[in-house]
Write a protein that holds these residues in place. Structure first.
Motif, mmCIF file in Angstrom:
data_model
loop_
_atom_site.group_PDB
_atom_site.id
_atom_site.type_symbol
_atom_site.label_atom_id
_atom_site.label_comp_id
_atom_site.label_asym_id
_atom_site.label_seq_id
_atom_site.Cartn_x
_atom_site.Cartn_y
_atom_site.Cartn_z
ATOM 1 N N ASP A 27 10.381 14.543 1.615
ATOM 2 C CA ASP A 27 9.264 13.671 2.295
ATOM 3 C C ASP A 27 8.274 14.469 3.133
ATOM 4 O O ASP A 27 6.945 14.399 2.986
ATOM 5 C CB ASP A 27 9.580 12.475 3.035
ATOM 6 C CG ASP A 27 10.488 11.597 2.017
ATOM 7 O OD1 ASP A 27 10.083 11.491 0.920
ATOM 8 O OD2 ASP A 27 11.428 10.766 2.670
ATOM 9 N N SER A 28 8.841 15.013 4.217
ATOM 10 C CA SER A 28 8.065 15.955 5.016
ATOM 11 C C SER A 28 7.494 17.303 4.439
ATOM 12 O O SER A 28 6.513 17.940 4.997
ATOM 13 C CB SER A 28 8.820 16.237 6.299
ATOM 14 O OG SER A 28 10.024 17.130 6.032
ATOM 15 N N LEU A 29 8.295 18.199 3.996
ATOM 16 C CA LEU A 29 8.002 19.486 3.234
ATOM 17 C C LEU A 29 8.067 20.500 4.399
ATOM 18 O O LEU A 29 7.383 21.521 4.335
ATOM 19 C CB LEU A 29 7.008 19.611 2.451
ATOM 20 C CG LEU A 29 6.984 18.675 0.986
ATOM 21 C CD1 LEU A 29 5.609 18.701 0.394
ATOM 22 C CD2 LEU A 29 8.071 18.874 0.294
ATOM 23 N N LEU A 30 8.810 20.294 5.517
ATOM 24 C CA LEU A 30 8.613 21.017 6.737
ATOM 25 C C LEU A 30 9.363 22.250 6.787
ATOM 26 O O LEU A 30 10.516 22.291 6.185
ATOM 27 C CB LEU A 30 9.125 20.444 7.771
ATOM 28 C CG LEU A 30 8.404 19.186 8.429
ATOM 29 C CD1 LEU A 30 9.066 18.362 9.679
ATOM 30 C CD2 LEU A 30 7.063 19.788 8.864
ATOM 31 N N PRO A 31 8.746 23.401 6.627
ATOM 32 C CA PRO A 31 9.560 24.742 6.688
ATOM 33 C C PRO A 31 10.886 24.733 7.478
ATOM 34 O O PRO A 31 11.641 25.360 7.171
ATOM 35 C CB PRO A 31 8.607 25.557 7.101
ATOM 36 C CG PRO A 31 7.345 25.168 7.090
ATOM 37 C CD PRO A 31 7.401 23.619 7.327
ATOM 38 N N SER A 32 10.972 23.952 8.706
ATOM 39 C CA SER A 32 12.232 24.050 9.561
ATOM 40 C C SER A 32 13.390 23.628 8.899
ATOM 41 O O SER A 32 14.328 23.801 9.357
ATOM 42 C CB SER A 32 11.531 23.389 10.983
ATOM 43 O OG SER A 32 11.348 22.166 10.810
#
Length: 730
Positions: A27-32
């Motif tokens: 959902d977020s596709l955050l690299p972290s």
């Protein structure tokens, strides 16, 4: 304009081997949230690659995933997005490796280069499908267009897909901005790839494995000529599967040099093992050679016994759907179905049979219906009766066979002991209801599939085609998980029925929790002049855990298990670790409130939930943990073999499961809970069969730990069993 996530081919392989991103990432596709580097542009498009690719990422081939405002696979729940992602990875792999097949239970629809598959198992209630384009262009090796409705027919209503130029333009924009955004000194912070590779048997090439990685005994096994059958035994982590794969590939090389066309079958019980074997083959010889030797109609078949039966019978062409082609998952599903059948039977027709049954049988039937102690093992015994007696003998289709079954009092020791005629009538009643449930589900059970395959292998059609479809040599991994009926099929798969069977088998009978191989030593003795190899060097767990397991072996003779519990003289090759500890809790609640937060803290310290597992030996308690709300966010549940693919490669939630569901996996730290006397041994009055199962369940769970092992039992469930006290003291 549609945006895309580009995942390099190497990153796709990474996720296949080490697990997918956590559900939150989709959902977020955050690299972290990723264990791999990634870059996302302001307009939403992104690219994911491996550290090894770094500066050369613009040269990599990529799979493209269409994005929406809700990230990947809009319309699916978070956990279902992970499942859909795993399935698309399999489609990508099949697009570059012809030896990779698409599981039939995914119910694929095709139209030119487009294919749609179920996004997750129908048994989980999800009806949506994923659309994928197998067309390759430029550096794109396939495009996932996300979720479509279940009723979309690719033949009548072809979905509109964006032009190739739009996808390539999006990729060009990402690659243009990437160089100044590549993170420096990327550290995945999740796990040691080298150690994980080693535990999976991945990494070195075939030549390196053969020349320098094999132990002395493994090397002797690999070099032993295929003039007769061979058995390799050893504990979990001793390298049985690796040795089998190296031997297979070495034989193919020798055959090629000698211009021989020997055909090999590499059969397993579970699809998870098939995928591990396929990964080993690819890393040892490369994708090109793998496609050459393991493609359709080639010299090497790798698959489960059930997928071989399904393919050979052409069942798919008749529209018949098997319950599963994975042995572990299939038996779990059959168990759940039989449990429902028995519960309904006890509430209805049982009253007419109960009076003619022994007290012991009545107790087991009613325990199974009420999900009480002892009922689960009884249900597995009933399933074995279905698989090895009622189905192959055609009892359901013949009144004469039913009469013979009911009247025959003498029964071999391996069969379910049914003293009274009404007990045998109950078996026929349950079998009829079980078959009815399968018909209503429009599916065929694994045992029905195996029974049909057995009849086919005795047919004129097989006699005419075995020269093409049969095998000269049959490798069988996980032999200990194949039941009597399944083992009997193996020698019938020979190309030449007049020649002596050559079967190369690997087994660890201690992992046979359900005792499906009970009484089958005579089958192996029937393989003329079989050569035995025992692997005694272990590479998966510390000397301290190894000592614990050896102490269990020393305790086993007190239970009169004889050859059913072989004693391995194994020696660990890993560095020393802490001594396993044992804790006793007063009740379930105190164990839950202590172990779960402790496991969570350990997972956070290790920066990887994959490294920590809490494994329960009690099925009823396991279900209670899943439903409890207090610590629900601390773990990833693994309730079946298919759920293994949902374990993310990065995250701080530990794995909650049972030993059987994670067989073949290893964790740095394992909390083996509910190792209580009443759970493992079901009280004092049980027979050897249940004691053997208790030891096997403990052995399977404890051997999942590589470095740290914690054991815990409950006072109100009998406390710590004597064999654990003995083993820890030793």
């Amino acid at each position: 304009m549609t945006q895309y996530a580009f995942v390099t081919l190497e990153a796709c392989r990474f996720f296949q081997i080490y697990g997918p991103p956590p559900a939150e990432w989709f959902d977020s596709l955050l690299p972290s949230l990723l264990p791999l580097p990634s870059f996302r542009m302001g307009d939403g498009s992104l690219i994911v690659w491996t550290p090894d690719e770094a500066v050369a990422v613009n040269e990599s081939y990529c799979a493209a995933f269409a994005l929406t405002d809700s990230g990947l696979f809009e319309g699916l729940a978070a956990a279902r997005k992970v499942e859909a992602f795993n399935r698309v990875l399999r489609l990508v792999q099949a697009n570059v490796d012809q030896s990779t097949s698409i599981p039939s239970l995914w119910r694929s629809f095709n139209s030119d280069s487009l294919i749609s598959i179920q996004s997750s198992p129908r048994a989980k209630g999800e009806r949506a499908r994923v659309l994928f384009d197998r067309k390759k262009f430029a550096k794109i090796i396939g495009v996932s267009y996300g979720v479509i409705d279940d009723d979309v027919d690719l033949m009548d209503r072809l979905p509109k897909v964006p032009p190739e130029t739009a996808i390539l333009s999006c990729l060009a924009g990402v690659l243009k901005d990437l160089p100044k955004n590549i993170p420096r000194g990327f550290d995945d912070g999740a796990f040691d790839l080298e150690a994980t590779n080693r535990s999976l048997g991945l990494g070195p090439s075939l030549d390196v494995w053969y020349e320098s990685k094999l132990t002395e005994t493994q090397r002797k096994f690999v070099d032993f000529p295929l003039s007769r059958s061979i058995r390799v035994r050893g504990p979990g982590g001793s390298g049985k599967t690796v040795a089998m794969v190296v031997k297979t590939l070495r034989q193919l090389e020798l055959d090629k040099a000698a211009k021989r066309s020997t055909r090999y079958g590499f059969l397993t019980h579970s699809q998870a093992t098939v995928e591990v074997v396929q990964s080993m083959v690819r890393t040892m010889i490369g994708d090109e050679k793998t496609s050459e030797i393991a493609g359709d109609g080639s010299l090497l078949y790798i698959g489960t016994l059930y997928s071989l039966a399904y393919d050979t019978l052409g069942t798919e062409l008749r529209g018949v759907v098997p319950l599963s082609l994975d042995g572990r998952q299939g038996r779990e599903m059959q168990y759940e179905l039989l449990e429902s059948v028995v519960k309904d039977y006890v509430a209805t027709d049982w009253i007419a049979r109960k009076g003619g049954c022994s007290n012991a049988f009545v107790e087991l039937m009613e325990a199974a219906a009420a999900q009480r102690e002892g009922g689960a093992q009884f249900l597995y015994e009933v399933l074995n009766e279905f698989a090895c007696v009622l189905e192959p003998e055609g009892v359901a289709r013949s009144a004469q066979k039913r009469t013979e079954y009911i009247s025959k009092a003498a029964r071999e020791a391996w069969r379910l002991q049914l003293g009274a005629m009404d007990e045998r009538r109950v078996m026929i009643d349950l079998h009829a209801r079980f078959r009815k449930e399968m018909r209503e589900a429009e599916a065929i059970s694994m045992d029905q599939l195996v029974s049909d395959f057995d009849r086919f292998l005795d047919s004129n059609a097989w006699e005419l085609t075995r020269g093409v479809s049969g095998f000269d040599v049959i490798f069988v991994d996980e032999l200990h998980l194949l039941n009597r009926m399944e083992r009997m099929l193996i020698t019938s798969l020979q190309r030449d029925p007049s020649s002596r069977p050559v079967v190369v088998m690997a087994e660890d009978t201690k992992q046979d929790v359900r005792r499906v191989g009970q009484g089958l030593r005579s089958w192996q003795r029937g393989l003329d002049g079989m050569e035995n190899f025992d692997l005694n060097e272990v590479f998966r767990y510390t000397p301290q855990i190894n000592s614990l397991l050896r102490a269990v072996d020393e305790f086993a003779p007190t239970l009169n298990l004889q050859e059913d519990w072989p004693s391995y003289s194994q020696e660990s090759k890993l560095p020393s670790g802490p001594v396993p500890d044992v804790r006793l809790f007063n009740d379930l609640r105190s164990q839950y409130d202590s172990i779960f937060p402790e496991a969570s803290l350990s997972a956070k310290k290790r920066k990887s939930g994959r490294s920590v597992a809490v494994l329960s030996c009690d099925y009823d308690n396991f279900k209670r943990y899943l439903l409890a709300g207090q610590h629900r966010d601390l773990f990833i549940p693994v309730e079946s073999r298919e759920d293994i693919t949902l374990i993310p490669s990065r995250g701080v939630r530990f794995v909650l499961s049972m030993p059987e569901f994670v067989a073949g996996l290893q964790f740095d730290e394992v909390y083996l809970i509910d190792v209580s006397d009443a759970v493992l041994f079901s009280g004092e009055a049980v027979g050897v069969r249940d004691k053997r199962r208790g030891l096997s369940l403990f052995y399977l769970g404890a051997s999942r730990a590589m470095s740290v092992l914690h054991l815990s039992a409950l006072s109100d469930a009998g406390g710590v069993p004597g064999f654990i006290d003995y083993a820890v003291r030793a």
